[in-house]
Structures are given as C-alpha cells and as structure tokens.
Design a protein around this motif. Sequence first.
Motif, PDB file in Angstrom:
ATOM      1  N   TYR A 509      15.562 -22.327 -16.738  1.00  0.00           N
ATOM      2  CA  TYR A 509      14.780 -23.518 -17.071  1.00  0.00           C
ATOM      3  C   TYR A 509      13.649 -23.149 -18.032  1.00  0.00           C
ATOM      4  O   TYR A 509      12.948 -22.153 -17.859  1.00  0.00           O
ATOM      5  N   ALA A 510      13.513 -24.004 -19.065  1.00  0.00           N
ATOM      6  CA  ALA A 510      12.411 -23.826 -20.021  1.00  0.00           C
ATOM      7  C   ALA A 510      12.055 -25.190 -20.587  1.00  0.00           C
ATOM      8  O   ALA A 510      12.940 -25.966 -20.951  1.00  0.00           O
ATOM      9  N   ALA A 511      10.759 -25.478 -20.645  1.00  0.00           N
ATOM     10  CA  ALA A 511      10.294 -26.775 -21.156  1.00  0.00           C
ATOM     11  C   ALA A 511      10.000 -26.674 -22.638  1.00  0.00           C
ATOM     12  O   ALA A 511       8.869 -26.799 -23.097  1.00  0.00           O
ATOM     13  N   ASN A 512      11.051 -26.401 -23.444  1.00  0.00           N
ATOM     14  CA  ASN A 512      10.874 -26.323 -24.891  1.00  0.00           C
ATOM     15  C   ASN A 512      12.213 -26.606 -25.561  1.00  0.00           C
ATOM     16  O   ASN A 512      13.208 -26.873 -24.907  1.00  0.00           O
ATOM     17  N   GLY A 513      12.243 -26.515 -26.860  1.00  0.00           N
ATOM     18  CA  GLY A 513      13.463 -26.761 -27.621  1.00  0.00           C
ATOM     19  C   GLY A 513      13.120 -27.088 -29.056  1.00  0.00           C
ATOM     20  O   GLY A 513      12.006 -27.529 -29.364  1.00  0.00           O
ATOM     21  N   ASP A 514      14.064 -26.844 -29.959  1.00  0.00           N
ATOM     22  CA  ASP A 514      13.856 -27.134 -31.381  1.00  0.00           C
ATOM     23  C   ASP A 514      14.135 -28.618 -31.609  1.00  0.00           C
ATOM     24  O   ASP A 514      15.283 -29.054 -31.726  1.00  0.00           O
ATOM     25  N   LEU A 515      13.070 -29.417 -31.684  1.00  0.00           N
ATOM     26  CA  LEU A 515      13.231 -30.862 -31.793  1.00  0.00           C
ATOM     27  C   LEU A 515      13.897 -31.283 -33.094  1.00  0.00           C
ATOM     28  O   LEU A 515      14.412 -32.400 -33.190  1.00  0.00           O
ATOM     29  N   ASN A 516      13.918 -30.406 -34.086  1.00  0.00           N
ATOM     30  CA  ASN A 516      14.596 -30.732 -35.335  1.00  0.00           C
ATOM     31  C   ASN A 516      16.106 -30.871 -35.147  1.00  0.00           C
ATOM     32  O   ASN A 516      16.803 -31.395 -36.017  1.00  0.00           O
ATOM     33  N   LEU A 517      16.599 -30.386 -34.012  1.00  0.00           N
ATOM     34  CA  LEU A 517      18.041 -30.419 -33.750  1.00  0.00           C
ATOM     35  C   LEU A 517      18.461 -31.629 -32.913  1.00  0.00           C
ATOM     36  O   LEU A 517      19.624 -31.735 -32.534  1.00  0.00           O
ATOM     37  N   CYS A 518      17.523 -32.527 -32.631  1.00  0.00           N
ATOM     38  CA  CYS A 518      17.863 -33.700 -31.813  1.00  0.00           C
ATOM     39  C   CYS A 518      19.035 -34.479 -32.409  1.00  0.00           C
ATOM     40  O   CYS A 518      19.970 -34.868 -31.697  1.00  0.00           O
ATOM     41  N   GLY A 519      19.008 -34.701 -33.703  1.00  0.00           N
ATOM     42  CA  GLY A 519      20.055 -35.473 -34.350  1.00  0.00           C
ATOM     43  C   GLY A 519      21.402 -34.793 -34.286  1.00  0.00           C
ATOM     44  O   GLY A 519      22.434 -35.430 -34.057  1.00  0.00           O
ATOM     45  N   LEU A 520      21.423 -33.468 -34.492  1.00  0.00           N
ATOM     46  CA  LEU A 520      22.680 -32.730 -34.418  1.00  0.00           C
ATOM     47  C   LEU A 520      23.282 -32.835 -33.022  1.00  0.00           C
ATOM     48  O   LEU A 520      24.471 -33.124 -32.863  1.00  0.00           O
ATOM     49  N   LEU A 521      22.461 -32.587 -31.994  1.00  0.00           N
ATOM     50  CA  LEU A 521      22.967 -32.643 -30.626  1.00  0.00           C
ATOM     51  C   LEU A 521      23.434 -34.052 -30.273  1.00  0.00           C
ATOM     52  O   LEU A 521      24.461 -34.231 -29.610  1.00  0.00           O
ATOM     53  N   LEU A 522      22.688 -35.041 -30.732  1.00  0.00           N
ATOM     54  CA  LEU A 522      23.087 -36.418 -30.449  1.00  0.00           C
ATOM     55  C   LEU A 522      24.429 -36.731 -31.121  1.00  0.00           C
ATOM     56  O   LEU A 522      25.240 -37.481 -30.576  1.00  0.00           O
ATOM     57  N   SER A 523      24.666 -36.141 -32.280  1.00  0.00           N
ATOM     58  CA  SER A 523      25.941 -36.389 -32.964  1.00  0.00           C
ATOM     59  C   SER A 523      27.116 -35.801 -32.194  1.00  0.00           C
ATOM     60  O   SER A 523      28.245 -36.284 -32.320  1.00  0.00           O
ATOM     61  N   PHE A 524      26.880 -34.751 -31.416  1.00  0.00           N
ATOM     62  CA  PHE A 524      27.965 -34.215 -30.591  1.00  0.00           C
ATOM     63  C   PHE A 524      28.410 -35.238 -29.546  1.00  0.00           C
ATOM     64  O   PHE A 524      29.592 -35.329 -29.225  1.00  0.00           O
ATOM     65  N   ALA A 525      27.452 -35.996 -29.018  1.00  0.00           N
ATOM     66  CA  ALA A 525      27.798 -37.037 -28.043  1.00  0.00           C
ATOM     67  C   ALA A 525      28.329 -38.287 -28.723  1.00  0.00           C
ATOM     68  O   ALA A 525      29.170 -39.002 -28.170  1.00  0.00           O
ATOM     69  N   TYR A 526      27.835 -38.557 -29.933  1.00  0.00           N
ATOM     70  CA  TYR A 526      28.201 -39.790 -30.638  1.00  0.00           C
ATOM     71  C   TYR A 526      28.706 -39.481 -32.050  1.00  0.00           C
ATOM     72  O   TYR A 526      28.140 -39.952 -33.027  1.00  0.00           O
ATOM     73  N   PRO A 527      29.779 -38.714 -32.179  1.00  0.00           N
ATOM     74  CA  PRO A 527      30.282 -38.442 -33.535  1.00  0.00           C
ATOM     75  C   PRO A 527      30.756 -39.706 -34.237  1.00  0.00           C
ATOM     76  O   PRO A 527      30.786 -39.762 -35.459  1.00  0.00           O
ATOM     77  N   ASP A 528      31.107 -40.730 -33.460  1.00  0.00           N
ATOM     78  CA  ASP A 528      31.574 -41.989 -34.034  1.00  0.00           C
ATOM     79  C   ASP A 528      30.426 -42.865 -34.516  1.00  0.00           C
ATOM     80  O   ASP A 528      30.666 -43.922 -35.110  1.00  0.00           O
ATOM     81  N   ARG A 529      29.181 -42.431 -34.272  1.00  0.00           N
ATOM     82  CA  ARG A 529      28.038 -43.267 -34.646  1.00  0.00           C
ATOM     83  C   ARG A 529      27.110 -42.598 -35.654  1.00  0.00           C
ATOM     84  O   ARG A 529      25.947 -42.940 -35.777  1.00  0.00           O
ATOM     85  N   ILE A 530      27.641 -41.617 -36.352  1.00  0.00           N
ATOM     86  CA  ILE A 530      26.902 -41.075 -37.493  1.00  0.00           C
ATOM     87  C   ILE A 530      26.825 -42.176 -38.545  1.00  0.00           C
ATOM     88  O   ILE A 530      27.801 -42.876 -38.798  1.00  0.00           O
ATOM     89  N   ALA A 531      25.646 -42.369 -39.130  1.00  0.00           N
ATOM     90  CA  ALA A 531      25.456 -43.485 -40.065  1.00  0.00           C
ATOM     91  C   ALA A 531      24.677 -43.031 -41.293  1.00  0.00           C
ATOM     92  O   ALA A 531      23.810 -42.159 -41.209  1.00  0.00           O
ATOM     93  N   LYS A 532      24.976 -43.651 -42.432  1.00  0.00           N
ATOM     94  CA  LYS A 532      24.329 -43.320 -43.703  1.00  0.00           C
ATOM     95  C   LYS A 532      23.433 -44.467 -44.144  1.00  0.00           C
ATOM     96  O   LYS A 532      23.785 -45.639 -44.015  1.00  0.00           O
ATOM     97  N   ASN A 533      22.284 -44.115 -44.678  1.00  0.00           N
ATOM     98  CA  ASN A 533      21.321 -45.112 -45.149  1.00  0.00           C
ATOM     99  C   ASN A 533      21.903 -45.886 -46.332  1.00  0.00           C
ATOM    100  O   ASN A 533      22.443 -45.303 -47.273  1.00  0.00           O
ATOM    101  N   ARG A 534      21.786 -47.201 -46.260  1.00  0.00           N
ATOM    102  CA  ARG A 534      22.218 -48.020 -47.391  1.00  0.00           C
ATOM    103  C   ARG A 534      21.083 -48.911 -47.895  1.00  0.00           C
ATOM    104  O   ARG A 534      21.301 -49.919 -48.553  1.00  0.00           O
ATOM    105  N   GLY A 535      19.844 -48.524 -47.540  1.00  0.00           N
ATOM    106  CA  GLY A 535      18.660 -49.209 -48.057  1.00  0.00           C
ATOM    107  C   GLY A 535      18.172 -50.315 -47.147  1.00  0.00           C
ATOM    108  O   GLY A 535      18.927 -50.899 -46.373  1.00  0.00           O
ATOM    109  N   GLY A 536      16.865 -50.558 -47.250  1.00  0.00           N
ATOM    110  CA  GLY A 536      16.271 -51.653 -46.490  1.00  0.00           C
ATOM    111  C   GLY A 536      16.364 -51.477 -44.991  1.00  0.00           C
ATOM    112  O   GLY A 536      16.573 -52.457 -44.266  1.00  0.00           O
ATOM    113  N   SER A 537      16.226 -50.273 -44.477  1.00  0.00           N
ATOM    114  CA  SER A 537      16.333 -49.956 -43.047  1.00  0.00           C
ATOM    115  C   SER A 537      17.729 -50.238 -42.495  1.00  0.00           C
ATOM    116  O   SER A 537      17.915 -50.331 -41.289  1.00  0.00           O
ATOM    117  N   GLY A 538      18.713 -50.386 -43.390  1.00  0.00           N
ATOM    118  CA  GLY A 538      20.085 -50.608 -42.964  1.00  0.00           C
ATOM    119  C   GLY A 538      20.908 -49.344 -43.108  1.00  0.00           C
ATOM    120  O   GLY A 538      20.672 -48.510 -43.987  1.00  0.00           O
TER     121      GLY A 538
END
Length: 836
Positions: A509-538
């Motif tokens: 147990y350790a209360a730390n982690g590289d927060l820059n990797l949140c998106g990568l790890l989340l993509s492992f759970a949701y590879p079908d929900r990777i999304a690209k910016n198309r402007g205007g917060s969309g």
Amino acid sequence: MTELPIHRVLPQLKKALSTGTHAVLIAEPGAGKTTQVPLAFLNEPWLAGKRIIMLEPRRIAARSAAGYMASSLGEAIGETIGYRVRMDSKIGRDTRIEVVTEGVLTRMLQDDPELTGIGMIIFDEFHERNLQADAGLAFAMESQAVLREDLRLLVMSATLEAEPVAKLLGDAPVIVSEGRAFPVTTHYLRSFPLDEIHKGAAHAIARALSEQEGDILVFLPGAREIRRTANELLRTGLSPDVVIRELYSALPAEKQDEAIKRDVNGRRKIVLSTSIAESSITIQGIKTVVDSGYMRTEVFSPRTGLPQLITRRLSRASADQRRGRAGRVSAGVCYRLWSEEEHRQLPESTIPAIRESDLAPLALELAVWGARDPEQLAWLDAPPRLAYSQGQALLKQLSALDDTGSITRHGREMALLGAHPRLAHMLLKAQEIGEASLAIRIAVLLQERDILSRSEALRDQDLRTRVERLLLFEQHGQRSAQQDTANEAVLQRMKQEIRKLHAQLNIEYAANGDLNLCGLLLSFAYPDRIAKNRGGSGFLMRSGRGVKLAAVQPMSRARYIVAAAVDDQGADGNIQLASEMDEAWLEEYYLDEMEQEKEVAWDTASGSIRARQKLMLGAIVVKEQAYPNPTGEEIANALLQGIRQEGLGLFQWSKAAVQLRERMAFMFRHEAEGDWPDVSDEGLLDRAEAWLLPYLDGLRNRNDIRRLAPGTLLEHMLSWEQKQQLQKEAPTHIKVPSGSQIPINYSNPEQPFLAVRLQEMFGMQDTPRIAGGRVALTLHLLSPAQRPVQVTSDLSSFWANGYYEVKKDLKGRYPKHYWPDDPMEAIATNRTRPKA
C-alpha cells in the motif's frame, strides 16, 4: 429447541433429497429455512461427510446465518459452520457447512467444476434473482449432469413462483412451508418524492413511536437516505430511551451486528436499513415496519459502461416481504409511504437482474466455464441475446476473448480478480507498467458516487481532480478540508477498499501515484471511449458518437480524452467524468487497433480529386497526410462519387446531346422490346460504372469532366440495332408539307411535339406520328411571327373547326400572308405566299 414451521416439512424435504437430487422449498418469512435446513442434512447418509454450500445473496445475511447456526451448535464460527464472502472468510478444517455469497460460489465452481468434497448446494432467497445466483445454478446443474450425478441441489425461496424453477430442475418436487407470521396491520400514508423521502420517513417514525411499542425497522433506498433520515430525526428530537441504528452493506461488520441485536441498554431501537433486511436476517425486537416504497438496484448503465445503482419503486412482492418483518414475534404494524391506489400500480414482482444487467461479467464467466453460447446451459431466464453479444464484443476489445469467442490467458487472469471486466483489465494492464496502485484508486472511484460536491462536479469533470482529492484524504484525513461529513464516510469506505485491493493484488500500500497517467489507465478500462477534440468543448469518440463538456475547463483544450461517464441526453452526450490522454500513448498502446485508410474522394470545394492517407482509431483520425500515388481505379471511383454527388450538370451538354438523351428516354418509355437504357438522372447515375467508368481514365477534376462528350457516351450505350431503330422511330426532324425539316422536341417523352408555322402545314390531312405510328405528335402551330396560336393533337379537326377563327385573327394582323379558305387543299409555304 424452539419449534419452527420449517421443522414440520423437514421429513418431507429429507425424503425428496434421499430419493432424488433436486428439490424446491417455498417457505414463508419466519419459517426458519435459512438456519434450520442446512443443519437438518448434516448427518444424511448420502452426504457421507461431504460439505454443504449455502448461497446467500448478501454478505450480512451470510455472516448472520453462519453465526446463528454456529451458536445453535454451541460452537464458534469457523468450526462446523463457517462463511466465505469477498475478502473475508471464517472457515476451518472441520467446517461442514459453508455459507457463501454469489461471487464466491461462482469462483468455487470455476476452480473445481467437480466440486470435490461438496455434497449439496443450497440456493437461499432465490427469489431475489441476482445474476450470479442464476449463473451459479446454471453451472451447478451442468456440473451435476456431467460430473456429479450425486450432487444435491436445493433451491429455497420465500416468494418465488415454484413451477418454473421446478421444471428447470427436471420437475423437481416442491415442498411448501408456512411461515410463523403474525397478523400485520397496514397503514397507507401519503407518498413523498424521492428527494424528500427522509422527511416522510421521519414523520412516519414519529407516529409509530407514539402509537406502537417495540423496535421499528425502516426501509430506505440507500445509505444517503439513511443518513438524511437519521439527521431529520435528531433535528426534530428523540427521547433518550430511543436509539438509531443504521444497516447497509458497506457498514463494518460490528455496526451491522449492533443493528441486528437488541440494544444492550434496553432502549427502543430504530433500524434504518436498505433492502438487505428484507429477508435472510432476523432483526430482534421488530414490531413495526416503516416502508419508503423505494429500492436501489443494479442495472447496466450505458452512461458509464458499468453496473449502476438506480432508485426505483419496489414490487408488490418486495413490499409484502418488508411488511412481513413486522410480524415475526407478534402482531405488528406496517406504515407504507404510498397510497392504496399507488400500491395497485406497483409491478407484481422484481425484474430478474439477468434481464437488465451488463452481461460482460457473465460472458466472461461463461467463457472461463467453456461455454461460448449461453444456450449451452439451462436458465430460468435466458440472457438477452443483444446484451450478451455486446458483452462479448467488449471482452474481445479487452483481449479477454479471442476471435472465436474462447477465453484467453489474459481473460482468465481478469476473471480471477472478481472485478468488472473493464476494471480487471485496467488493473492487470496497470500492473504491467508499475501503476497498479493508481489504477486501484481509479477503480474505486468509478464504483462509488462522486466525491465532489454537486456544484464542483458541474464545473469540473476531470477524473484527476477526484484522484487528487482521494489521495489527499488518504494522506491527511478530514484535515484536507473540502470534504463534508457525508463524504468522509464515503472516503473512509474507499480507503478501506483501496487497502483490500492492494492486498488482493499483492501490492504494498502506498498513497501516491503518477497522476499524469490517469488518462492512460482510464483508457485501459474504456478503450471504446477514447475521444478526440473537435473544437468548442466537443469531442468525437472512436465509436463515432459525439460528446461534450458542459463547462469550459482546462480539459476542454485537451487533444484527446477518455470519457468514462457520459449521460444519454441528446445527440451529443454530456461528459460527466473523463481524463486527458497523451497522444503519444495512442501509438504506444493502441497501434495494433488502428487501421490505415486510403481515401481518394471528390472534393466539392476545389472540384477535384483529393487523395489522403489516414491512420484511424475507429471513427477518430489520428494522423492524416497526402496519398501521393492513387491508382487509376481509385481516381475513377472518386470521380464517379463526385458526379453522383454534384449531378449530371458537371457535363457540358450540347443541344444534340440533350436531344439524343431525350429521344432515348422516349424509346425507353414507349418501346416494349429492345432493353432500352434508362437515361433519367437516377438511371444514369445508378449505372454510371457501366457507361461512364471506362472513359474516366486520366481525368482528375471538374474541367476534365467538362471535356467529355456526353452525347457520344450515351450513343455508346446503344447497340447497332438500337441506333437504327432510334433513327427510324424517334427521328430528330420531320418533313412537313412546305418541304421544311422541323426538329421534334422530346423534352416530354410522354408527349413529344412539333413547333411549326401554321402555313407550312397546309395540305396535310392528319397529325404526323412516330414510334411506328404508335405516338401522335402534338402540334404547336405558330403565327408568321413564330408565336403559338394553337396546340392540337388532331390536325384534321383543327382544319375543320378551329382554323377559321384563327384565320380571322391572323389575316388582320398579317394581311400580306397567304390565308386560303380551304387549308386542306391549299399549298403549304414557308414564305409569305406560295410561289405562283
């Protein structure tokens, strides 16, 4: 020992399972089935020292039942009687009866389909119809049929309709036991909206305290409503001899036990409980029930792609179960926070979980079991085909199944974790890169309610903010500020779960982690929900669906994100939880899921061919560059696309080409034989590959297309015979009595016409005809100034009747011209007067 109703049917039940291997027991609440039936079979000869496994839907019920049975034998839990629930067990070497929860039973069956050393499985409270119970029964039945003919299966329920499950078990005998329920008086009160249910419950509790004796059991949807009701009671004031106890699954075991037992100081007890108190456990001293009328249940959420707890009205069967808790020890009273009319509108029974759950976990279990198709097993309710197929598709994307639907090694490792496949995949992939600790926190956050306040959550949908907040709490506790009291309980529960998952994954147990990797790890759970910016917060997800951030925030500028939670409102869903993803990770971790697409297409703006190479992740264009050397076939097909897109107006149509096309259209309409081509816009565009494609070689743009001769191309569509027939039956011109060759207008293929000066038709008796005499030309008779004076399809009738009226008008305006009295005998002329 106190005589219980179940004791009267135990001989019948024993006989059924001594002569057969299946039975169904229907026992009303209070009959004693949960604690008495397993003990009754301990010394049966057919059991021969083997163990009994009893499945309980809830952890608290499993521990409670095991504790009661152990105490009735004068033993501690872990001797003859034990239990196993997720991350907690008390089992000894001599344990003969194990009370387990659903996930544990499934794992036991997967690990040892033969169930070595087990002689009987009891499915208690089967009427709750949890997904794991349905799967466990299906697995157990197949194990019995293939490997263990001697295995006994007993299904027990309080309210289940017996016939379907008895039939599923091969027409198993049904034994019915009446309960020991006392009469319960029911009071219907007014209903309250869900966000005010705590006020209604507090009001009903106050009334029950003044009108009734004994302890009060209150059914509420969940922990949030329990806390709000407790606060409302404390705010309005309670007598010192009344104590509030809470009861829900996430509470520590000692707190749950405190709610179940009588108060040690003899005070009246108000037990605020979720639906876990509906069955299986007996709360001592209860004489009154207050029922909110709501239940919280787990359904598949397209928003998150994970199971989601929703609050809905309970069924009449559940309402009766709850009311029955007031009549366990004496006559009781039930206060319902809804009207009798509303009661009649409630659904009769609770929807089985298998009908509305995410079936990816079930598909994974079946793949581990070796069944690619659920129809290979027996079900009380078969898994819905579409939902099951969607679950399999997700598992293939998570590398849990291969292309044939068989389990992979990675899939087996996922199944061992006991988490949802999305989260299991994320945890395993995170271990590979040394970030399992951070992935554990993300997994816990995804399964709990949002730890940000409602106002914060509306402004900030970034998962990283939540992870930072959670880590801050782990490091500094409540002193980290920004946490309300209610959230502290949620965070404490998260902290405990985080420690358990570290232990399960054998990680320090350790209360730390590289927060820059949140998106990568989340993509492992949701590879079908990777999304690209198309402007205007969309953003555009790889599935092709659009999503957007409701408020401008730093994540709005991200080139790529992973959207973990999206609502289902409108064409573009609102992102409720997401994290930024570095573009470099796409090629590092998802390159094998990308496809190279060469796009040679017509560009309307430039009027030319545009050739590009695209690296695609689903609907997302990851990279795009020029495609330098498209093939001739690719270019020709793109030109066809442009012509279909912009229409036949791209061609330069000469008068001759237009007339040829109109003549061909006339023949298509009027010639029954000869297979004439359809030269309408639709017909030509539909068959463009046949008549146009061979002539597109070397063309690249709109100017090139305009240099084509469409009349020549149309002519090539005709055979030699058709060309001859066209000239004969749809001539370009017709010779009139004056000797002039007048062009025929075919713009309306139904009614071709001839525009000719009236004087040139003198002497012609009948209307000229074409198409082998089948079609009469319409005559547009003109004045000397080429203006229409009469339209007719019956020339002889015009000479006899209409001519003389026309003559009067024209002779006055054109006195120098020839206007004979008898046009049928007169000489036609294309001059002012005929030659002498």
